[in-house]
Write a protein that holds these residues in place. Sequence first.
Motif, PDB file in Angstrom:
ATOM      1  N   VAL A  26       0.888  -1.166   0.000  1.00 41.52           N
ATOM      2  CA  VAL A  26       0.000   0.000   0.000  1.00 41.52           C
ATOM      3  C   VAL A  26       0.920   1.207   0.000  1.00 41.52           C
ATOM      4  O   VAL A  26       1.795   1.325   0.867  1.00 41.52           O
ATOM      5  N   GLY A  27       0.756   2.085  -0.981  1.00 36.88           N
ATOM      6  CA  GLY A  27       1.658   3.228  -1.050  1.00 36.88           C
ATOM      7  C   GLY A  27       1.171   4.318  -1.966  1.00 36.88           C
ATOM      8  O   GLY A  27       0.065   4.266  -2.498  1.00 36.88           O
ATOM      9  N   ASP A  28       2.017   5.302  -2.161  1.00 38.98           N
ATOM     10  CA  ASP A  28       1.754   6.444  -3.027  1.00 38.98           C
ATOM     11  C   ASP A  28       0.445   7.131  -2.637  1.00 38.98           C
ATOM     12  O   ASP A  28      -0.388   7.438  -3.491  1.00 38.98           O
ATOM     13  N   LEU A  29       0.274   7.374  -1.343  1.00 43.30           N
ATOM     14  CA  LEU A  29      -0.892   8.090  -0.846  1.00 43.30           C
ATOM     15  C   LEU A  29      -0.752   9.560  -1.223  1.00 43.30           C
ATOM     16  O   LEU A  29       0.303  10.164  -1.003  1.00 43.30           O
ATOM     17  N   ARG A  30      -1.818  10.117  -1.814  1.00 42.56           N
ATOM     18  CA  ARG A  30      -1.731  11.521  -2.224  1.00 42.56           C
ATOM     19  C   ARG A  30      -3.114  12.140  -2.351  1.00 42.56           C
ATOM     20  O   ARG A  30      -4.100  11.454  -2.607  1.00 42.56           O
ATOM     21  N   GLU A  31      -3.130  13.452  -2.197  1.00 41.63           N
ATOM     22  CA  GLU A  31      -4.358  14.209  -2.450  1.00 41.63           C
ATOM     23  C   GLU A  31      -4.385  14.532  -3.940  1.00 41.63           C
ATOM     24  O   GLU A  31      -3.417  15.062  -4.487  1.00 41.63           O
ATOM     25  N   ASP A  32      -5.482  14.193  -4.585  1.00 41.40           N
ATOM     26  CA  ASP A  32      -5.613  14.399  -6.021  1.00 41.40           C
ATOM     27  C   ASP A  32      -6.206  15.778  -6.313  1.00 41.40           C
ATOM     28  O   ASP A  32      -6.802  16.407  -5.433  1.00 41.40           O
ATOM     29  N   PRO A  33      -6.065  16.257  -7.559  1.00 39.98           N
ATOM     30  CA  PRO A  33      -6.596  17.580  -7.913  1.00 39.98           C
ATOM     31  C   PRO A  33      -8.102  17.723  -7.673  1.00 39.98           C
ATOM     32  O   PRO A  33      -8.588  18.836  -7.460  1.00 39.98           O
ATOM     33  N   ASP A  34      -8.835  16.614  -7.676  1.00 40.99           N
ATOM     34  CA  ASP A  34     -10.284  16.690  -7.456  1.00 40.99           C
ATOM     35  C   ASP A  34     -10.647  16.833  -5.975  1.00 40.99           C
ATOM     36  O   ASP A  34     -11.814  16.870  -5.611  1.00 40.99           O
ATOM     37  N   GLY A  35      -9.637  16.903  -5.088  1.00 43.65           N
ATOM     38  CA  GLY A  35      -9.881  17.064  -3.660  1.00 43.65           C
ATOM     39  C   GLY A  35     -10.016  15.758  -2.905  1.00 43.65           C
ATOM     40  O   GLY A  35     -10.038  15.753  -1.679  1.00 43.65           O
ATOM     41  N   LEU A  36     -10.111  14.648  -3.622  1.00 45.66           N
ATOM     42  CA  LEU A  36     -10.144  13.338  -2.979  1.00 45.66           C
ATOM     43  C   LEU A  36      -8.716  12.841  -2.780  1.00 45.66           C
ATOM     44  O   LEU A  36      -7.777  13.388  -3.354  1.00 45.66           O
ATOM     45  N   TRP A  37      -8.572  11.801  -1.981  1.00 47.70           N
ATOM     46  CA  TRP A  37      -7.289  11.166  -1.764  1.00 47.70           C
ATOM     47  C   TRP A  37      -7.261   9.841  -2.493  1.00 47.70           C
ATOM     48  O   TRP A  37      -8.309   9.228  -2.709  1.00 47.70           O
ATOM     49  N   SER A  38      -6.065   9.383  -2.867  1.00 47.95           N
ATOM     50  CA  SER A  38      -5.954   8.079  -3.510  1.00 47.95           C
ATOM     51  C   SER A  38      -4.696   7.374  -3.005  1.00 47.95           C
ATOM     52  O   SER A  38      -3.771   8.007  -2.510  1.00 47.95           O
ATOM     53  N   VAL A  39      -4.724   6.040  -3.150  1.00 44.71           N
ATOM     54  CA  VAL A  39      -3.606   5.215  -2.727  1.00 44.71           C
ATOM     55  C   VAL A  39      -3.483   4.034  -3.684  1.00 44.71           C
ATOM     56  O   VAL A  39      -4.491   3.541  -4.193  1.00 44.71           O
TER      57      VAL A  39
END
Length: 92
Positions: A26-39
Amino acid sequence: MNAIIEVTSMFTPSDGGAPRTITIRVGDLREDPDGLWSVAVDVLGFKTDDHVRLKGADWLNTIESAAGFIRQLAGGKVRDYGGTMTPLLLPP
């Protein structure tokens, strides 16, 4: 990918087949431009490798979703293929 967590397990099929090393990342957690988070989630070593990107409302919700997804996917494969996984991963 920078892993938040990486767990290596041993899957032992109940049919007497050779044990397989299973890697769950599980990695590369980030806030995306749409305001949601992804992993990113990788489950490697079963008959097929799985790579997905999951989204959530905030960073913690996204990690919780990843944990649930792993239990469903990897736990389901353990149940469907028959066998055990060490360390223990209970099927859904």
